[in-house]
Design a protein around this motif. Structure first.
Motif, PDB file in Angstrom:
ATOM      1  N   MET A  36      20.834 -17.842 -49.230  1.00 14.37           N
ATOM      2  CA  MET A  36      20.986 -18.813 -50.612  1.00 14.37           C
ATOM      3  C   MET A  36      22.137 -19.605 -50.598  1.00 14.37           C
ATOM      4  O   MET A  36      21.984 -20.700 -51.088  1.00 14.37           O
ATOM      5  CB  MET A  36      21.535 -17.739 -51.866  1.00 14.37           C
ATOM      6  CG  MET A  36      21.238 -18.171 -53.265  1.00 14.37           C
ATOM      7  SD  MET A  36      19.682 -18.068 -53.953  1.00 14.37           S
ATOM      8  CE  MET A  36      19.823 -16.179 -54.375  1.00 14.37           C
ATOM      9  N   LEU A  37      23.288 -19.357 -50.011  1.00  9.65           N
ATOM     10  CA  LEU A  37      24.271 -20.310 -49.650  1.00  9.65           C
ATOM     11  C   LEU A  37      23.752 -21.686 -48.869  1.00  9.65           C
ATOM     12  O   LEU A  37      24.123 -22.627 -49.246  1.00  9.65           O
ATOM     13  CB  LEU A  37      25.615 -19.702 -48.811  1.00  9.65           C
ATOM     14  CG  LEU A  37      26.651 -20.689 -48.605  1.00  9.65           C
ATOM     15  CD1 LEU A  37      27.321 -21.042 -49.869  1.00  9.65           C
ATOM     16  CD2 LEU A  37      27.633 -19.965 -47.686  1.00  9.65           C
ATOM     17  N   LYS A  38      23.021 -21.311 -47.913  1.00  8.31           N
ATOM     18  CA  LYS A  38      22.361 -22.432 -47.040  1.00  8.31           C
ATOM     19  C   LYS A  38      21.232 -23.099 -47.763  1.00  8.31           C
ATOM     20  O   LYS A  38      21.128 -24.434 -47.555  1.00  8.31           O
ATOM     21  CB  LYS A  38      21.754 -21.887 -45.768  1.00  8.31           C
ATOM     22  CG  LYS A  38      22.915 -21.234 -44.779  1.00  8.31           C
ATOM     23  CD  LYS A  38      23.848 -22.285 -44.444  1.00  8.31           C
ATOM     24  CE  LYS A  38      24.625 -21.937 -43.231  1.00  8.31           C
ATOM     25  NZ  LYS A  38      25.727 -23.180 -42.656  1.00  8.31           N
ATOM     26  N   SER A  39      20.765 -22.546 -48.698  1.00  4.89           N
ATOM     27  CA  SER A  39      19.402 -23.400 -49.198  1.00  4.89           C
ATOM     28  C   SER A  39      19.892 -24.380 -50.403  1.00  4.89           C
ATOM     29  O   SER A  39      19.100 -25.256 -50.649  1.00  4.89           O
ATOM     30  CB  SER A  39      18.855 -22.087 -50.178  1.00  4.89           C
ATOM     31  OG  SER A  39      19.434 -21.724 -51.272  1.00  4.89           O
ATOM     32  N   GLY A  40      21.095 -24.363 -50.786  1.00  5.68           N
ATOM     33  CA  GLY A  40      21.776 -25.310 -51.948  1.00  5.68           C
ATOM     34  C   GLY A  40      21.717 -24.796 -53.116  1.00  5.68           C
ATOM     35  O   GLY A  40      22.350 -25.383 -54.164  1.00  5.68           O
ATOM     36  N   VAL A  41      21.214 -23.344 -53.454  1.00  7.73           N
ATOM     37  CA  VAL A  41      21.476 -22.843 -54.816  1.00  7.73           C
ATOM     38  C   VAL A  41      22.605 -22.050 -54.778  1.00  7.73           C
ATOM     39  O   VAL A  41      23.014 -21.576 -53.801  1.00  7.73           O
ATOM     40  CB  VAL A  41      20.106 -21.759 -54.917  1.00  7.73           C
ATOM     41  CG1 VAL A  41      20.061 -21.122 -56.274  1.00  7.73           C
ATOM     42  CG2 VAL A  41      18.749 -22.662 -54.703  1.00  7.73           C
ATOM     43  N   HIS A  42      23.129 -22.117 -56.136  1.00  9.43           N
ATOM     44  CA  HIS A  42      24.463 -21.198 -56.195  1.00  9.43           C
ATOM     45  C   HIS A  42      24.351 -19.829 -55.523  1.00  9.43           C
ATOM     46  O   HIS A  42      23.339 -19.215 -56.122  1.00  9.43           O
ATOM     47  CB  HIS A  42      24.690 -21.096 -57.636  1.00  9.43           C
ATOM     48  CG  HIS A  42      26.186 -21.160 -57.933  1.00  9.43           C
ATOM     49  ND1 HIS A  42      27.115 -20.020 -57.604  1.00  9.43           N
ATOM     50  CD2 HIS A  42      27.035 -22.034 -58.427  1.00  9.43           C
ATOM     51  CE1 HIS A  42      28.221 -20.377 -58.006  1.00  9.43           C
ATOM     52  NE2 HIS A  42      28.247 -21.513 -58.463  1.00  9.43           N
ATOM     53  N   ALA A  43      25.102 -19.595 -54.634  1.00 11.15           N
ATOM     54  CA  ALA A  43      25.213 -18.149 -53.830  1.00 11.15           C
ATOM     55  C   ALA A  43      25.276 -17.146 -54.703  1.00 11.15           C
ATOM     56  O   ALA A  43      24.753 -16.004 -54.383  1.00 11.15           O
ATOM     57  CB  ALA A  43      26.301 -18.452 -52.894  1.00 11.15           C
ATOM     58  N   THR A  44      26.203 -17.153 -55.803  1.00  7.63           N
ATOM     59  CA  THR A  44      26.276 -16.064 -56.734  1.00  7.63           C
ATOM     60  C   THR A  44      24.938 -15.358 -57.153  1.00  7.63           C
ATOM     61  O   THR A  44      25.073 -14.367 -57.671  1.00  7.63           O
ATOM     62  CB  THR A  44      27.124 -16.386 -57.991  1.00  7.63           C
ATOM     63  OG1 THR A  44      26.768 -17.477 -58.560  1.00  7.63           O
ATOM     64  CG2 THR A  44      28.483 -16.765 -57.453  1.00  7.63           C
ATOM     65  N   LEU A  45      23.797 -16.174 -57.264  1.00  6.30           N
ATOM     66  CA  LEU A  45      22.790 -15.637 -57.733  1.00  6.30           C
ATOM     67  C   LEU A  45      22.018 -14.559 -57.002  1.00  6.30           C
ATOM     68  O   LEU A  45      21.261 -13.678 -57.329  1.00  6.30           O
ATOM     69  CB  LEU A  45      21.491 -16.881 -57.897  1.00  6.30           C
ATOM     70  CG  LEU A  45      21.856 -17.665 -59.100  1.00  6.30           C
ATOM     71  CD1 LEU A  45      20.547 -18.970 -58.911  1.00  6.30           C
ATOM     72  CD2 LEU A  45      21.696 -17.019 -60.352  1.00  6.30           C
ATOM     73  N   ALA A  46      22.655 -14.460 -55.526  1.00  8.62           N
ATOM     74  CA  ALA A  46      22.202 -13.325 -54.937  1.00  8.62           C
ATOM     75  C   ALA A  46      22.597 -12.094 -55.360  1.00  8.62           C
ATOM     76  O   ALA A  46      22.035 -11.187 -55.153  1.00  8.62           O
ATOM     77  CB  ALA A  46      22.856 -13.618 -53.317  1.00  8.62           C
ATOM     78  N   GLY A  47      23.606 -12.299 -55.847  1.00 14.44           N
ATOM     79  CA  GLY A  47      24.358 -10.839 -56.420  1.00 14.44           C
ATOM     80  C   GLY A  47      23.307 -10.150 -57.749  1.00 14.44           C
ATOM     81  O   GLY A  47      22.775  -9.183 -57.852  1.00 14.44           O
ATOM     82  N   VAL A  48      22.829 -11.197 -58.516  1.00  9.25           N
ATOM     83  CA  VAL A  48      21.945 -10.938 -59.566  1.00  9.25           C
ATOM     84  C   VAL A  48      20.323 -10.492 -58.964  1.00  9.25           C
ATOM     85  O   VAL A  48      19.913  -9.512 -59.589  1.00  9.25           O
ATOM     86  CB  VAL A  48      21.506 -11.938 -60.469  1.00  9.25           C
ATOM     87  CG1 VAL A  48      20.596 -11.908 -61.694  1.00  9.25           C
ATOM     88  CG2 VAL A  48      22.944 -12.436 -61.057  1.00  9.25           C
TER      89      VAL A  48
END
Length: 308
Positions: free
Chosen positions: A223-235
């Motif tokens: 998620m971090l590398k994709s350009g999307v906010h990495a905190t969404l990984a937690g959700v």
């Protein structure tokens, strides 16, 4: 005598410090305290050290990025677990109850954006900042809510938590759509594939938390590398952790075990660190022209309209 001594030990009142650590308000107090300290430090002779430390690099990211993108992913994991539990078997188990916080969150994003636009309509340079007041800082919002402890009903806590989370997710989505310079399709494909594996574990009834956490770490990196906010990984990870109860094993559901395991570190480590790293606003150079600038007035009025 031994039994009496044990009873006396059990009934011994807790110290003030232990009561604070086990109370609902303790995490909120810790967050507000560290935020206050950060504000003081940012306007003190140690300000240069404070800001330089946050911008220093470690393993490819700045210290501030590690806090906001990595530690806060764990925070989003915790609140995501709480909301999933409420959606399945709690206060938000029916659609009418879900719609109220959803509509409130939508209004909490639209009204501030329109208010900001009204103040910056004739300034093309600053109009693009319309999304600034749409975001509710969920950590501070829930920290303030925690200060009230048991003095407010559980249903109100769930409603406000759901509202804050939906508002924050909406703001993150706005950033991803309107403010992300580039998205990496290959990394996004890895995100989708990893989330698919997590849901497969859920579908097959896997209750061991280890594979979920391992795949969750990969999901965060992708998620971090994709350009999307990495905190969404937690959700996303929270959504995949199963809540199914297995009476035959006598074990708590995986979701509850993970929620209980991370609740104390999130409340007393992650949230205070986040507060200290993000509340340090320097007042250097602040003057009347800055205060009355369209951006300042738009953000302030927008945040006020959201609180209404």
């Amino acid at each position: 005598m031994g039994a009496i001594s044990r009873m006396q030990l059990i009934s011994k009142p807790k110290s003030t410090f232990r009561r604070l650590l086990t109370s609902e308000a303790g995490g909120g107090i810790a967050l507000m305290a560290t935020a206050t300290v950060a504000l003081i430090v940012a306007n003190s002779p140690w300000a240069s050290v404070y800001f330089a430390t946050l911008q220093s690099h470690a393993v490819g990211l700045t210290v501030l990025e590690w806090i906001n993108d990595a530690l806060m992913a764990v925070f989003f994991l915790m609140v995501g677990l709480e909301i999933k539990r409420e959606f399945i078997e709690g206060q938000l188990a029916t659609w009418p109850r879900r719609m109220l916080p959803a509509m409130a969150a939508l209004g909490g994003m639209v009204a501030p954006a329109l208010t900001y636009v009204a103040f910056n309509l004739f300034s093309a340079q600053t109009l693009r900042g319309w999304a600034i007041p749409t975001a509710t800082d969920i950590a501070f919002a829930l920290g303030a809510l925690a200060l009230l402890g048991s003095r407010i009903p559980a249903s109100l806590k769930v409603f406000l938590t759901a509202l804050a989370i939906l508002d924050d997710l909406g703001a993150i989505s706005i950033i991803a759509i309107f403010y992300t310079d580039h998205l990496a399709p290959m990394w996004l494909a890895a995100v989708v594939a990893t989330f698919g594996l997590l849901m497969t574990l859920n579908y097959r009834g896997v209750t061991n938390l280890a594979p979920y956490l391992l795949l969750g770490a990969f999901l965060w990196f992708f998620m971090l590398k994709s350009g999307v906010h990495a905190t969404l990984a937690g959700v996303a990870l929270a959504f995949s952790v199963p809540l199914k109860r297995l009476p035959s094993t006598g074990q708590l559901p995986s979701l509850l075990r993970l929620e209980h395991a991370i609740q104390w570190p999130v409340s007393y480590l992650i949230m205070p660190v986040f507060g200290f790293a993000n509340a340090g606003v320097s007042f250097a150079g602040l003057n009347w022209a800055t205060i009355t600038a369209p951006v300042t007035l738009g953000v302030a009025a927008g945040c006020f309209s959201a609180s209404r």
